[in-house]
Design a protein around this motif. Structure first.
Motif, PDB file in Angstrom:
ATOM      1  N   ALA A  29      55.606  32.538  39.132  1.00 12.96           N
ATOM      2  CA  ALA A  29      55.365  31.633  37.999  1.00 12.96           C
ATOM      3  C   ALA A  29      56.429  31.834  36.922  1.00 12.96           C
ATOM      4  CB  ALA A  29      53.975  31.870  37.425  1.00 12.96           C
ATOM      5  N   ILE A  30      56.746  33.092  36.635  1.00 14.50           N
ATOM      6  CA  ILE A  30      57.744  33.380  35.592  1.00 14.50           C
ATOM      7  C   ILE A  30      59.108  32.818  36.025  1.00 14.50           C
ATOM      8  CG2 ILE A  30      58.939  35.239  34.325  1.00 14.50           C
ATOM      9  CD1 ILE A  30      56.236  36.792  34.395  1.00 14.50           C
ATOM     10  N   ALA A  31      59.435  32.966  37.302  1.00 13.53           N
ATOM     11  CA  ALA A  31      60.711  32.425  37.804  1.00 13.53           C
ATOM     12  C   ALA A  31      60.727  30.897  37.694  1.00 13.53           C
ATOM     13  CB  ALA A  31      60.931  32.847  39.246  1.00 13.53           C
ATOM     14  N   MET A  32      59.577  30.296  37.919  1.00 14.54           N
ATOM     15  CA  MET A  32      59.464  28.833  37.834  1.00 14.54           C
ATOM     16  C   MET A  32      59.724  28.355  36.394  1.00 14.54           C
ATOM     17  SD  MET A  32      56.074  27.032  39.344  1.00 14.54           S
ATOM     18  CE  MET A  32      55.108  26.995  37.830  1.00 14.54           C
ATOM     19  N   TRP A  33      59.159  29.060  35.417  1.00 11.63           N
ATOM     20  CA  TRP A  33      59.397  28.668  34.009  1.00 11.63           C
ATOM     21  C   TRP A  33      60.848  28.946  33.635  1.00 11.63           C
ATOM     22  CZ3 TRP A  33      54.685  32.196  33.197  1.00 11.63           C
ATOM     23  CH2 TRP A  33      53.519  31.515  33.544  1.00 11.63           C
ATOM     24  N   ALA A  34      61.407  30.066  34.139  1.00 12.57           N
ATOM     25  CA  ALA A  34      62.796  30.406  33.823  1.00 12.57           C
ATOM     26  C   ALA A  34      63.741  29.314  34.351  1.00 12.57           C
ATOM     27  CB  ALA A  34      63.157  31.757  34.423  1.00 12.57           C
ATOM     28  N   GLU A  35      63.453  28.852  35.554  1.00 11.41           N
ATOM     29  CA  GLU A  35      64.313  27.807  36.145  1.00 11.41           C
ATOM     30  C   GLU A  35      64.263  26.529  35.293  1.00 11.41           C
ATOM     31  OE1 GLU A  35      63.324  26.712  40.172  1.00 11.41           O
ATOM     32  OE2 GLU A  35      65.296  25.776  40.442  1.00 11.41           O
ATOM     33  N   ALA A  79      51.402  48.968  25.387  1.00 10.90           N
ATOM     34  CA  ALA A  79      52.672  49.703  25.370  1.00 10.90           C
ATOM     35  C   ALA A  79      53.167  49.953  26.797  1.00 10.90           C
ATOM     36  CB  ALA A  79      52.503  51.024  24.624  1.00 10.90           C
ATOM     37  N   VAL A  80      52.235  50.267  27.691  1.00 10.30           N
ATOM     38  CA  VAL A  80      52.603  50.484  29.099  1.00 10.30           C
ATOM     39  C   VAL A  80      53.042  49.149  29.727  1.00 10.30           C
ATOM     40  CG1 VAL A  80      51.692  51.132  31.383  1.00 10.30           C
ATOM     41  CG2 VAL A  80      51.075  52.488  29.374  1.00 10.30           C
ATOM     42  N   GLY A  81      52.242  48.129  29.488  1.00  8.78           N
ATOM     43  CA  GLY A  81      52.478  46.843  30.146  1.00  8.78           C
ATOM     44  C   GLY A  81      53.700  46.088  29.652  1.00  8.78           C
ATOM     45  N   GLN A  82      54.050  46.290  28.384  1.00 11.09           N
ATOM     46  CA  GLN A  82      55.204  45.567  27.818  1.00 11.09           C
ATOM     47  C   GLN A  82      56.483  45.886  28.607  1.00 11.09           C
ATOM     48  OE1 GLN A  82      55.133  43.207  25.508  1.00 11.09           O
ATOM     49  NE2 GLN A  82      57.347  42.953  25.313  1.00 11.09           N
ATOM     50  N   MET A  83      56.566  47.132  29.126  1.00  5.98           N
ATOM     51  CA  MET A  83      57.722  47.541  29.931  1.00  5.98           C
ATOM     52  C   MET A  83      57.862  46.638  31.159  1.00  5.98           C
ATOM     53  SD  MET A  83      58.896  50.322  28.430  1.00  5.98           S
ATOM     54  CE  MET A  83      59.736  51.392  29.573  1.00  5.98           C
ATOM     55  N   GLY A  84      56.741  46.452  31.839  1.00  5.52           N
ATOM     56  CA  GLY A  84      56.760  45.636  33.051  1.00  5.52           C
ATOM     57  C   GLY A  84      57.017  44.179  32.725  1.00  5.52           C
ATOM     58  N   LEU A  85      56.410  43.736  31.638  1.00 11.17           N
ATOM     59  CA  LEU A  85      56.530  42.332  31.244  1.00 11.17           C
ATOM     60  C   LEU A  85      58.005  41.965  31.021  1.00 11.17           C
ATOM     61  CD1 LEU A  85      54.566  39.978  30.544  1.00 11.17           C
ATOM     62  CD2 LEU A  85      54.729  40.669  28.164  1.00 11.17           C
ATOM     63  N   VAL A  86      58.704  42.760  30.230  1.00 13.42           N
ATOM     64  CA  VAL A  86      60.109  42.397  29.948  1.00 13.42           C
ATOM     65  C   VAL A  86      61.006  42.605  31.163  1.00 13.42           C
ATOM     66  CG1 VAL A  86      60.117  42.505  27.440  1.00 13.42           C
ATOM     67  CG2 VAL A  86      60.584  44.573  28.724  1.00 13.42           C
ATOM     68  N   GLN A  87      60.651  43.573  32.013  1.00 15.83           N
ATOM     69  CA  GLN A  87      61.443  43.746  33.246  1.00 15.83           C
ATOM     70  C   GLN A  87      61.403  42.474  34.088  1.00 15.83           C
ATOM     71  OE1 GLN A  87      59.943  47.093  35.495  1.00 15.83           O
ATOM     72  NE2 GLN A  87      60.696  48.531  33.963  1.00 15.83           N
ATOM     73  N   VAL A  88      60.192  41.927  34.242  1.00 17.82           N
ATOM     74  CA  VAL A  88      60.061  40.725  35.076  1.00 17.82           C
ATOM     75  C   VAL A  88      60.766  39.538  34.422  1.00 17.82           C
ATOM     76  CG1 VAL A  88      58.450  39.108  36.143  1.00 17.82           C
ATOM     77  CG2 VAL A  88      57.951  41.537  36.155  1.00 17.82           C
ATOM     78  N   TYR A  89      60.583  39.386  33.105  1.00 17.85           N
ATOM     79  CA  TYR A  89      61.281  38.283  32.432  1.00 17.85           C
ATOM     80  C   TYR A  89      62.794  38.426  32.590  1.00 17.85           C
ATOM     81  CZ  TYR A  89      57.366  35.852  30.347  1.00 17.85           C
ATOM     82  OH  TYR A  89      56.249  35.081  30.179  1.00 17.85           O
TER      83      TYR A  89
END
Ligand code: GLU
Length: 260
Positions: A29-35, A79-89
């Motif tokens: 989904a994130i890749a779809m919005w990025a595209e 705080a833990v999840g923000q790391m993963g969130l920005v990695q994927v973005y």
């Protein structure tokens, strides 16, 4: 909505959408919005993202199946999840040769004149550089959006800050309905309304799922705030194929809340 005049767009995505109802960050989904954002940028638009999902991703990483009640546990999960969130973005935007940047903000930052000016200056500079800001609430220091909102209000304040033309709130529903479509089969999608109309607040009802606190009410209230600086708000389903590019091609999707 006059899409020709719509240059600056804030796109807000909520926790259940970003994490596919809590099943972990939804890379596809994130890749779809990025595209789609890459397409919008090359057509001359400017785009910013406001994304929740840090708590939901943090819960997943910590192995928590139930959202905790205790506020510091929620902040720790964020705080833990923000790391993963920005990695994927970052990796999804990089696939389309786009750079992204992490911005963590609070309502209080935006209410403080000097911090407000700094946030505005940074965002304006990132937009000029063609970098997509990925904004979330700084959950370590405040709890506004954790308790109420899931970033709907923050997204509206960002729209005010940078004088956006359009705020797109992507959700797991098709838009604003006359009743809750999950409970009432007779609910009808409202395709056009005016932001700030008090009847919308009555219609929007209560909160959302276990994963987030943002229901339709916070979206309707966000539209009212965004309209203060002239931004139109569209509430639409983020799972709809090419939702952003189709909207900017003038297609009618979801609920459009005009700023008068
Ligand atoms: N900033 C929070 C997040 O990214 C807000 C959403 C929530 O309360 O779950 O997860």
């Amino acid at each position: 909505m006059n899409t020709q005049k719509t240059k600056r767009i804030v796109v807000k995505v909520g926790s259940s959408l970003v994490t596919n109802n809590g099943e972990g960050l939804d890379h596809a989904a994130i890749a779809m919005w990025a595209e789609q954002m890459a397409t919008l940028l090359s057509a001359g638009h400017e785009v910013l993202m406001v994304s929740s999902g840090a708590i939901a991703e943090g819960m997943q990483r910590l192995g928590w199946t139930k959202r905790p009640q205790e506020i510091h546990q929620l902040q720790a999960a964020a705080a833990v999840g923000q790391m993963g969130l920005v990695q994927v973005y970052e990796s999804c935007f990089a696939r389309f040769d786009l750079r992204s940047a992490q911005i963590l903000l609070t309502n209080a930052d935006l209410a403080h004149p000097e911090r407000n000016a700094n946030a505005k200056g940074t965002l304006e500079t990132l937009l000029k550089l063609g970098v997509v800001p990925i904004i979330n609430e700084n959950d370590t220091v405040v709890t506004d959006e954790i308790k109420f909102g899931d970033n709907d209000n923050l997204a509206a304040l960002v729209a005010n800050l940078i004088q956006a033309d359009l705020l797109v709130i992507l959700t797991d529903q098709g838009g604003l309905f006359t009743a809750d479509p999950r409970r009432d089969a007779s609910a009808i999608l409202l395709s056009d309304a005016v932001a700030g109309d008090p009847t919308l607040e009555k219609m929007a009802g209560g909160a959302g799922s276990e994963l987030s606190k943002g229901g339709m009410l916070t979206k309707v209230l966000a539209a009212k705030v965004a309209a203060q600086t002239g931004a139109v708000t569209v509430i639409a389903c983020g799972r709809e194929l090419d939702v952003l590019t189709r909207l900017m091609n003038g297609e009618k999707i979801g609920t459009h809340l005009a700023a008068t």
